[in-house]
Design an enzyme around this catalytic site. Structure first.
Site, PDB file in Angstrom:
ATOM      1  N   ASP A 125      25.634  56.506   2.655  1.00 35.99           N
ATOM      2  CA  ASP A 125      25.740  55.032   2.538  1.00 35.99           C
ATOM      3  C   ASP A 125      26.383  54.151   3.662  1.00 35.99           C
ATOM      4  O   ASP A 125      27.290  55.004   4.424  1.00 35.99           O
ATOM      5  CB  ASP A 125      26.665  54.808   1.357  1.00 35.99           C
ATOM      6  CG  ASP A 125      26.747  53.132   0.878  1.00 35.99           C
ATOM      7  OD1 ASP A 125      26.053  52.492   0.941  1.00 35.99           O
ATOM      8  OD2 ASP A 125      28.054  52.996   0.602  1.00 35.99           O
ATOM      9  N   ASP A 129      28.237  50.518   3.937  1.00 30.52           N
ATOM     10  CA  ASP A 129      29.555  49.963   3.608  1.00 30.52           C
ATOM     11  C   ASP A 129      30.244  50.457   2.519  1.00 30.52           C
ATOM     12  O   ASP A 129      29.981  50.896   1.646  1.00 30.52           O
ATOM     13  CB  ASP A 129      29.181  48.447   2.802  1.00 30.52           C
ATOM     14  CG  ASP A 129      28.445  47.574   3.782  1.00 30.52           C
ATOM     15  OD1 ASP A 129      28.809  47.365   5.160  1.00 30.52           O
ATOM     16  OD2 ASP A 129      27.403  46.931   3.407  1.00 30.52           O
ATOM     17  N   ASP A 184      30.115  55.679  -1.861  1.00 31.95           N
ATOM     18  CA  ASP A 184      31.450  55.127  -2.316  1.00 31.95           C
ATOM     19  C   ASP A 184      31.319  54.443  -3.715  1.00 31.95           C
ATOM     20  O   ASP A 184      32.357  53.801  -4.174  1.00 31.95           O
ATOM     21  CB  ASP A 184      32.308  54.522  -1.385  1.00 31.95           C
ATOM     22  CG  ASP A 184      31.551  53.006  -1.362  1.00 31.95           C
ATOM     23  OD1 ASP A 184      30.390  53.107  -0.939  1.00 31.95           O
ATOM     24  OD2 ASP A 184      32.455  52.005  -1.388  1.00 31.95           O
TER      25      ASP A 184
END
Length: 217
Positions: free
Chosen positions: A9, A11, A170
């Protein structure tokens, strides 16, 4: 585990980008007399694409009917396009992790719900053109995460199977994306969300520091 690739991922995983998101979001909301919001609020507005970020910000401001959505979304896209690198930096340990993976001949790719052009901009600004083996951001007409379609597109580009990869993110959206693709899925505890969310999302493992990922490659 002898994995051949890691899909990241962006961001909250590769890049600490909350300042750019807040800056663009607050400027957008200000145009309608709303905001500003805190960084903590933006950490929960993000994760499911720019449209959903704008919807969540409007709803938090009291526009629960999303009456300003079309204007606000267009304005956010314009502002963010110009400011997607505002105070963005890699998380500590990420450059070292990437360099180690490349030295071990493990391919690296990015799958983000950030618009594709801005995803490429961030990655190439931080790491250089051609450093990553695959980059997939939000594209018109293509399903965003938690759909696993982006994972499968990257696998096709790399010529690999899902058993060959680790997926790192996240948020619960990332965990669902990885699990739906059938990948070994790792939660990054330095990002935007808490341990409980990642555990509830079905993470196969959790790590506190980037270089811990090497245990699973």
């Amino acid at each position: 585990m002898m994995k051949k690739a890691v899909i990241f991922d962006l961001d909250g995983t590769l890049s600490d980008s909350i300042h750019s998101i807040k800056y663009s979001g607050d400027r957008t909301m200000e145009a309608f007399g709303y905001g500003p919001f805190t960084e903590e609020q933006y950490k929960y507005f993000v994760g499911d694409g720019a449209a959903n970020l704008v919807k969540r910000a409007l709803a938090a401001a009291g526009d629960t009917q999303l009456s300003h959505f079309d204007e606000a979304y267009a304005l956010y896209r314009e502002i963010f396009r110009e400011n997607c690198m505002y105070q963005v930096r890699p998380y500590d340990g990420i450059p070292e992790l990437l360099a180690t993976l490349k030295a071990q001949k493990v391919k690296i790719a990015v799958l983000s719900n950030k618009p594709h052009a801005e995803t490429v901009n961030v990655i190439e600004t931080l790491y250089g053109n051609g450093y990553f083996d695959g980059i997939e951001g939000q594209k018109e007409g293509m399903a965003i995460k938690p759909s696993p379609e982006g994972v499968f597109r990257i696998l096709e580009q790399l010529g690999l199977g899902v058993e060959d990869i680790v997926y790192l993110g996240d948020t619960a959206t990332d965990m669902e994306t990885g699990k739906r693709a059938g990948a070994f899925t790792v939660g990054a505890l330095w990002g935007f969300r808490e341990r409980e969310e990642l555990e509830a999302g079905g993470a196969d493992a959790l790590i506190e520091y980037p270089l811990e990922l090497l245990r699973y490659t």
